[in-house]
Design an enzyme around this catalytic site. Structure first.
Site, PDB file in Angstrom:
ATOM      1  N   LYS A 297     -18.295  19.265 -15.036  1.00 46.82           N
ATOM      2  CA  LYS A 297     -19.506  19.632 -15.781  1.00 46.82           C
ATOM      3  C   LYS A 297     -20.186  20.784 -15.052  1.00 46.82           C
ATOM      4  CE  LYS A 297     -24.192  18.024 -16.980  1.00 46.82           C
ATOM      5  NZ  LYS A 297     -25.131  16.889 -17.049  1.00 46.82           N
ATOM      6  N   ASP A 302     -30.097  22.819 -16.247  1.00 43.56           N
ATOM      7  CA  ASP A 302     -30.347  21.882 -17.339  1.00 43.56           C
ATOM      8  C   ASP A 302     -31.847  21.662 -17.510  1.00 43.56           C
ATOM      9  OD1 ASP A 302     -30.340  19.901 -19.231  1.00 43.56           O
ATOM     10  OD2 ASP A 302     -29.541  18.332 -17.911  1.00 43.56           O
ATOM     11  N   LYS A 309     -37.119  18.456 -20.284  1.00 43.04           N
ATOM     12  CA  LYS A 309     -37.374  17.528 -19.179  1.00 43.04           C
ATOM     13  C   LYS A 309     -38.806  17.674 -18.670  1.00 43.04           C
ATOM     14  CE  LYS A 309     -32.677  17.353 -17.268  1.00 43.04           C
ATOM     15  NZ  LYS A 309     -32.494  15.889 -17.376  1.00 43.04           N
ATOM     16  N   ASP A 320     -26.834  20.815 -11.523  1.00 43.78           N
ATOM     17  CA  ASP A 320     -26.129  20.153 -12.626  1.00 43.78           C
ATOM     18  C   ASP A 320     -24.736  20.750 -12.871  1.00 43.78           C
ATOM     19  OD1 ASP A 320     -26.352  17.975 -14.307  1.00 43.78           O
ATOM     20  OD2 ASP A 320     -27.152  19.115 -16.001  1.00 43.78           O
ATOM     21  N   ASP A 379     -30.917  16.761 -24.286  1.00 45.24           N
ATOM     22  CA  ASP A 379     -30.780  16.596 -22.839  1.00 45.24           C
ATOM     23  C   ASP A 379     -29.517  15.808 -22.471  1.00 45.24           C
ATOM     24  OD1 ASP A 379     -31.430  16.904 -20.209  1.00 45.24           O
ATOM     25  OD2 ASP A 379     -33.023  15.384 -20.182  1.00 45.24           O
ATOM     26  N   GLU A 381     -26.572  16.715 -22.713  1.00 42.53           N
ATOM     27  CA  GLU A 381     -25.709  17.869 -22.981  1.00 42.53           C
ATOM     28  C   GLU A 381     -24.386  17.810 -22.230  1.00 42.53           C
ATOM     29  OE1 GLU A 381     -27.844  17.805 -20.628  1.00 42.53           O
ATOM     30  OE2 GLU A 381     -26.690  18.690 -18.992  1.00 42.53           O
ATOM     31  N   ARG A 383     -22.187  15.444 -21.746  1.00 38.51           N
ATOM     32  CA  ARG A 383     -21.100  14.830 -22.510  1.00 38.51           C
ATOM     33  C   ARG A 383     -20.620  15.754 -23.623  1.00 38.51           C
ATOM     34  NH1 ARG A 383     -24.930   9.825 -23.818  1.00 38.51           N
ATOM     35  NH2 ARG A 383     -25.761  10.554 -21.831  1.00 38.51           N
TER      36      ARG A 383
HETATM   37  N1  BES Z   1     -28.110  16.289 -15.820  1.00 36.18           N
HETATM   38  C1  BES Z   1     -28.725  15.148 -16.385  1.00 36.18           C
HETATM   39  C2  BES Z   1     -28.454  13.876 -15.598  1.00 36.18           C
HETATM   40  C3  BES Z   1     -29.131  13.763 -14.267  1.00 36.18           C
HETATM   41  C4  BES Z   1     -30.353  13.146 -14.161  1.00 36.18           C
HETATM   42  C5  BES Z   1     -28.512  14.207 -13.131  1.00 36.18           C
HETATM   43  C6  BES Z   1     -30.945  13.011 -12.935  1.00 36.18           C
HETATM   44  C7  BES Z   1     -29.119  14.075 -11.898  1.00 36.18           C
HETATM   45  C8  BES Z   1     -30.331  13.463 -11.802  1.00 36.18           C
HETATM   46  C9  BES Z   1     -28.193  14.920 -17.792  1.00 36.18           C
HETATM   47  O1  BES Z   1     -27.856  16.053 -18.498  1.00 36.18           O
HETATM   48  C10 BES Z   1     -29.266  14.245 -18.544  1.00 36.18           C
HETATM   49  O2  BES Z   1     -30.278  14.857 -18.756  1.00 36.18           O
HETATM   50  N2  BES Z   1     -29.046  12.999 -18.945  1.00 36.18           N
HETATM   51  C11 BES Z   1     -30.008  12.251 -19.646  1.00 36.18           C
HETATM   52  C12 BES Z   1     -29.302  11.514 -20.738  1.00 36.18           C
HETATM   53  C13 BES Z   1     -30.227  10.839 -21.716  1.00 36.18           C
HETATM   54  C14 BES Z   1     -30.971  11.866 -22.517  1.00 36.18           C
HETATM   55  C15 BES Z   1     -29.409   9.945 -22.603  1.00 36.18           C
HETATM   56  C16 BES Z   1     -30.653  11.282 -18.670  1.00 36.18           C
HETATM   57  O3  BES Z   1     -29.966  10.761 -17.797  1.00 36.18           O
HETATM   58  O4  BES Z   1     -31.865  11.089 -18.763  1.00 36.18           O
HETATM   59 ZN    ZN Z   2     -27.303  17.666 -17.373  1.00 41.99          ZN
HETATM   60 MN    MN Z   3     -29.483  16.889 -19.513  1.00 39.61          MN
END
Ligand code: BES
Ligand code: ZN
Ligand code: MN
Length: 526
Positions: A297, A302, A309, A320, A379, A381, A383
């Site tokens: 990834k 992000d 966020k 990220d 967010d 993204e 996946r």
């Molecule tokens: N890059 C983030 C995941 C992340 C969160 C990595 C904290 C490191 C620390 C990912 O893209 C994301 O935003 N995931 C969301 C998914 C949700 C919207 C289902 C998350 O984990 O909040």
């Molecule tokens: Zn991310």
């Molecule tokens: Mn994200």
């Protein structure tokens, strides 16, 4: 040195980026077997148990110095606590000009962990001195805890990791470069030298790969863009004969019909890149061989997109792309060790931004596999770019596919910062990765991806949604990826909690490159 190609890509706003760039580690590793008092090095590192118990090497030094060590300990000056060190100069009767004592804690609980701690603390202490060469004479844990090969490997990995410096963009005076350049591991019995030396070689290569990951991941998002990642990969590959790189730009990605990846990318002024790196494919591991495909990834920043966020710690979303960096790093490792194994790295590199053109909640994208996805949260993204990358992996008829991603905050809630999450559709492959993590001291823990989780992804409008609610978030993310990996032997490493640190120690950790390295080394049968 920064390759010319890279310098070109640096925005003007970023001054002379760096003095040290990956690949400039020049530590030499050797072994020693006996005669600790006469070794020709600047410093000896000796372990002391608590309650002033001398290790075997410490006893030899004490004897050579006429009891000076015991006297010092007798005064209570060094209690031998874990992670504590004490530098002593000019002990009589000893060749080295310094001796560094490092605490081992209680003898009865002494094992691999305490040994690692002691050597790590010693390296940290050494890095503050002018010491150029050192002989390691810490008592070794039992072979079942740390065999000769892993002993060598860990010595090198810790020495190099401890000397890692972030390539910061501070304009002031740079700290002096590290002096430590020669490390003798020991004591090594005659028959063990080959295994230790092999470990030292592998450890140095793994540390170098970690440095590649850390350097890339620590860069700010305005420097490390998808284009930058692609050009750096090209520059890195030039160092290794075996690596071939192909980069798909926007139009090429469109031709691959990677609609989910493009949906993430469409709100960004930075165009996407899809990077393909190949190692092997000739000779024994010919192009007919089923490769291991690693998928990273590479979200270079992000923001969350329209599902923006919260401001606190959003800066950390420059990390990220850690999965991508780990994949690039692992390919350089495969090349550096000339692994007799075909390995393919796939990196989906995009930036996730809110914009007039950005994808919106409720928008539906068609993935390269033809399956449609309702993007309920922009967010989620990671996946979306991975599903298209995983589909691309099919053309290689892979023996195994492993994706690496800072995918979910939920994984951090589940496992904290100690274990990466290991998931997939092939229990043997997940077990293999977990075992590699144990050997490499870069651990992962399995989470169950059973059918029930996929039900949380139901959508009224598309084949499925890109989110499955808060509960079990790390697993529903994996279940989403599972929709694109049917028929493949696939595993997924969620490294959201392990790839970087926050707070005062903010920075990339280099994980899970040691795990991946061990996995590849074992697959190659080395
Ligand atoms: N890059 C983030 C995941 C992340 C969160 C990595 C904290 C490191 C620390 C990912 O893209 C994301 O935003 N995931 C969301 C998914 C949700 C919207 C289902 C998350 O984990 O909040
Ligand atoms: Zn991310
Ligand atoms: Mn994200």
């Amino acid at each position: 040195m920064l390759a010319t190609a890279n310098r070109r890509t640096l925005p003007r706003s970023v001054p002379a980026l760096r003095q040290r760039w990956y690949g400039d580690i020049a530590m030499r590793f050797e072994t020693w077997s006996k005669g600790i008092a006469t070794l020709d090095v600047d410093c000896l590192v000796v372990g002391i148990f608590d309650e002033n118990e001398l290790s075997e090497e410490a006893r030899a030094l004490d004897a050579a110095s006429g009891g000076r060590l015991k006297k010092l300990l007798g005064r209570g000056d060094f209690p031998g606590k874990p992670a504590e060190t004490l530098l002593i100069a000019d002990l009589p009767g000893i060749g080295a000009t310094r001796v560094l004592l490092t605490g081992l804690g209680a003898r009865k609980s002494f094992g691999r962990k305490a040994w690692r701690k002691a050597w790590t603390a010693a390296v940290a202490a050494l890095s503050k001195t002018g010491i150029e060469s050192v002989a390691l004479a810490i008592e070794r844990p039992q072979a079942k805890e740390l065999d000769d090969y892993y002993f060598g490997r860990t010595v090198a990995e810790i020495a190099e990791a401890g000397s890692y410096r972030i390539n910061d963009l501070k304009s002031g005076k740079k700290p002096k470069p590290l002096r430590l350049g020669r490390v003798l591991a020991g004591p090594v019995a005659k028959g063990a030298a080959a295994a230790v030396n092999r470990g030292l070689t592998h450890g140095a290569a793994i540390a170098e790969a970690c440095k590649v990951q850390r350097d890339l991941a620590n860069l700010p998002g305005n420097v490390c863009t998808p284009i930058f990642l692609a050009e750096e990969t090209r520059a890195l590959a030039k160092r290794y004969r075996s690596l071939r790189v192909r980069v798909l730009d926007g139009p090429a990605i469109r031709r691959e019909k990677m609609g989910c990846l493009l949906a993430v990318s469409q709100g960004s002024a930075q165009p996407p890149r899809f990077i393909v790196i190949e190692h092997g494919g000739s000779g024994k591991a010919g192009s007919a061989a089923h490769p291991v495909v690693l998928v990273g990834k590479g979200v270079t920043f992000d923001t969350g997109g329209i599902s923006l966020k919260d401001p606190p710690s959003m800066d950390e979303m420059k990390f990220d792309m850690s999965g991508a960096a780990a994949v690039i790093a692992s390919l350089t490792l495969a090349a550096a060790l000339d692994l007799p194994l075909r390995v393919v790295g796939l990196v989906a590199a995009v930036e996730n931004m809110p914009d007039g053109k950005a994808v919106k909640p409720g928008d539906i994208a068609t993935s390269a596999s033809g399956q449609t996805v309702e993007i309920l949260n922009t967010d989620a993204e990671g996946r979306l770019i991975l599903c298209d990358a995983l589909h691309y992996a099919r053309r290689f008829q892979p023996a195994a596919v492993v994706d690496v991603a800072t995918l979910t905050g939920a994984c951090v809630v589940a496992l904290g910062h100690h274990h990466s999450g290991a998931m997939g559709n092939d229990e043997a492959l997940v077990t293999e990765l977990v075992a590699a993590g144990v050997r490499a001291d870069d651990r992962a823990w399995p989470l169950p991806v059973t059918e029930e989780y996929a039900e949380q992804l139901k959508s009224n409008f598309a084949d499925f949604a890109n989110i499955g609610g808060r509960d079990g978030g790390a697993i529903t993310a994996a279940a989403f990826l599972g929709k694109f990996t049917q028929g493949l032997k696939w595993a997924h490493l969620d490294v959201a909690g392990t790839a970087y640190q926050s707070g005062a120690q903010k920075g990339s950790t280099g994980r899970p490159t040691p795990l991946l390295a061990d996995f590849l080394i074992h697959r190659a049968g080395l």
